[in-house]
Write an enzyme that holds these catalytic residues in place. Structure first.
Site, mmCIF file in Angstrom:
data_model
loop_
_atom_site.group_PDB
_atom_site.id
_atom_site.type_symbol
_atom_site.label_atom_id
_atom_site.label_comp_id
_atom_site.label_asym_id
_atom_site.label_seq_id
_atom_site.Cartn_x
_atom_site.Cartn_y
_atom_site.Cartn_z
ATOM 1 N N CYS A 222 -62.891 25.519 -57.464
ATOM 2 C CA CYS A 222 -63.659 26.029 -58.472
ATOM 3 C C CYS A 222 -64.712 25.331 -58.859
ATOM 4 C CB CYS A 222 -62.294 26.646 -59.686
ATOM 5 S SG CYS A 222 -62.991 27.435 -61.376
ATOM 6 N N CYS B 156 -64.571 23.388 -63.603
ATOM 7 C CA CYS B 156 -64.332 22.162 -64.248
ATOM 8 C C CYS B 156 -64.504 21.152 -63.580
ATOM 9 C CB CYS B 156 -62.430 21.929 -64.727
ATOM 10 S SG CYS B 156 -61.977 23.338 -66.223
ATOM 11 N N CYS C 29 -55.885 29.157 -65.508
ATOM 12 C CA CYS C 29 -57.052 28.529 -66.353
ATOM 13 C C CYS C 29 -56.181 28.133 -67.241
ATOM 14 C CB CYS C 29 -57.631 29.855 -65.993
ATOM 15 S SG CYS C 29 -59.395 28.813 -67.032
ATOM 16 N N GLN D 17 -68.576 32.200 -80.287
ATOM 17 C CA GLN D 17 -68.647 30.633 -79.944
ATOM 18 C C GLN D 17 -67.301 30.868 -79.304
ATOM 19 O OE1 GLN D 17 -69.767 27.799 -80.403
ATOM 20 N NE2 GLN D 17 -71.935 28.968 -82.311
ATOM 21 N N ASP E 195 -78.588 27.409 -85.664
ATOM 22 C CA ASP E 195 -77.460 26.928 -84.751
ATOM 23 C C ASP E 195 -79.006 28.060 -83.164
ATOM 24 O OD1 ASP E 195 -75.803 27.531 -82.933
ATOM 25 O OD2 ASP E 195 -74.220 28.531 -83.937
ATOM 26 N N CYS F 169 -76.410 23.073 -78.766
ATOM 27 C CA CYS F 169 -75.736 23.871 -77.503
ATOM 28 C C CYS F 169 -76.418 22.900 -76.362
ATOM 29 C CB CYS F 169 -75.310 24.706 -76.999
ATOM 30 S SG CYS F 169 -76.329 26.396 -76.568
#
Length: 414
Positions: free
Chosen positions: A68, A71, A146, A251, A346, A372
């Protein structure tokens, strides 16, 4: 060519890097200090064998780890992993010539991610399967567990696969289910459905609605257009409860959101009026309104409508005015921000260069910048610093656990 190399550092995208006389070699899923062996092509070792592991390596918790692509850093112990995210912020600031004390990264726990983008494809048996893309590939990895996701999302995977089935009607469709856990149940917005040939047929829409009912979804929408709504999806922003727009931004992790909101509110205490720019549906607006009147603006009209709809759900707030406005093409000028002595931004990943450039001409003594993307943040921070603001604090936030993604909240003072 097969080579044996030593990993010196982890790069910004999460791959380990070995320095060689010819070029740097990138090796995924490796850590500093490790000795690795594998075939090197075009500066990459795609399948490294770990010859000597780092003491910082830990056992991954996901059964899908390694295949996957979600991660990339699950094999790294928490302390050095969080320190690496802190260092990414330092490096981004350094590239703009900015020196600042960066606070320790705020961690978020596993099982706290309330939003997932699940890709749907036909499986080998013809059934719909859900999952994430493999590393550096379009291939889909079917996901049954997950560890980063809210357990409510994981429990719904089988039912969501049945919801996805009708959206695979056209062979060119590559649907993605954007699933959000809300106060009233799961909200699903589907994108990636072929539309040039007429879009989803009436029969497929009916089957999707039936599957949504069977899954007890609060709402099912197609590219922001509601197909069926059993209950209005709602989220809490401070003391307010707000109806979430279909396909709207939220978020990803409530603990990360809480950490950023807490720092923003603390920074503007004492302000007479606050501008909340790129406000969305009110993530920061409502908590800020416990401190001072708020002028809120965002380019999304549905988000502003949702923010306004939530105004009657809370008492004791200072006045809120909200406007739908493209802050890239029509940033709020000093005249528009008159009376605002604090500003919260933001913006999306592109940053807020145009809006940031307007702030030195205002009377604002405090600017809180939530980002971000450390690179575009550092670019905009340079504008503020050159105009006489001081970067007081920078706090990285690990909203996207075990990924290379870094968020932050920064406070500037005039």
């Amino acid at each position: 060519m097969t080579e044996t190399l030593t990993i010196r550092r982890v790069a910004a995208q999460g791959d380990g890097v070995a320095e060689t006389p010819a070029e740097p070699v990138f090796a995924p899923l490796t850590l500093p200090g490790e000795t690795v062996r594998g075939e090197v092509r075009d500066g990459r070792m795609e399948a490294p064998e770990i010859v000597a592991a780092s003491p910082e390596r830990v056992a991954p918790v996901s059964p899908h780890y390694g295949d996957c692509g979600g991660c990339s850093l699950q094999h790294w112990a928490a302390a050095p992993y969080l320190e690496w995210k802190r260092e990414q912020v330092r490096l981004a600031l350094g590239r703009e010539g900015i020196e600042a004390d960066v606070e320790p990264t705020v961690a978020t726990p596993p099982g706290s991610r309330r939003r997932l983008a699940l890709h749907a494809r036909r499986g080998p048996e013809g059934r719909a399967i859900l999952g994430f893309k493999a590393r550096r590939s379009w291939r889909l990895v079917e996901v049954t567990e997950c560890p980063i996701a809210d357990p409510r999302l994981v429990a719904a995977f089988p039912a969501l696969a049945r919801v996805a089935e009708p959206f695979l009607e056209h062979p060119k469709s590559a649907p993605t289910l954007h699933v959000t856990a809300t106060l009233t149940g799961l909200d699903v917005d589907v994108t990636g459905v072929e539309r040039r040939t007429g879009g989803l047929s009436r029969d497929a829409q009916l089957r999707a609605v039936e599957a949504a009912a069977a899954a007890d979804l609060a709402r099912l929408s197609l590219a922001g257009e509601t197909l069926v709504m059993a209950r209005q999806p709602k989220v809490a922003f401070g003391p307010a409860v707000v109806p979430l727009p279909a396909g709207g931004f939220l978020q990803a992790s409530p603990p990360a959101e809480a950490a950023m909101v807490e720092r923003a509110v603390a920074a503007v205490r004492g302000a007479k009026k606050v501008a909340d720019l790129f406000c969305g549906a009110g993530t920061f607006t409502y908590p800020l309104a416990t401190v001072a009147p708020v002028l809120a603006a965002d380019g999304s009209a549905p988000a502003i409508a949702a923010l306004k709809a939530g105004m009657g759900s809370a008492t004791g707030l200072k006045p809120i005015t909200a406007e739908a406005r493209d802050l890239f093409r029509r940033p709020l000028a000093p005249y528009d921000l008159r009376g605002c002595d604090a500003v919260v931004l933001d913006p999306p990943r592109a940053g807020a260069r145009e809006q940031t450039a307007q702030l030195p001409g205002t009377k604002a003594h405090t600017v809180v910048y939530v980002s971000c993307n450390p690179t575009t943040f550092a670019r905009d921070a340079r504008l503020l610093i050159d105009a006489g603001f001081r970067l007081e604090t920078v706090t990285p936030v690990d909203q996207f656990l075990w990924s290379a993604h870094v968020e932050l909240v920064a406070v500037f003072r005039r």
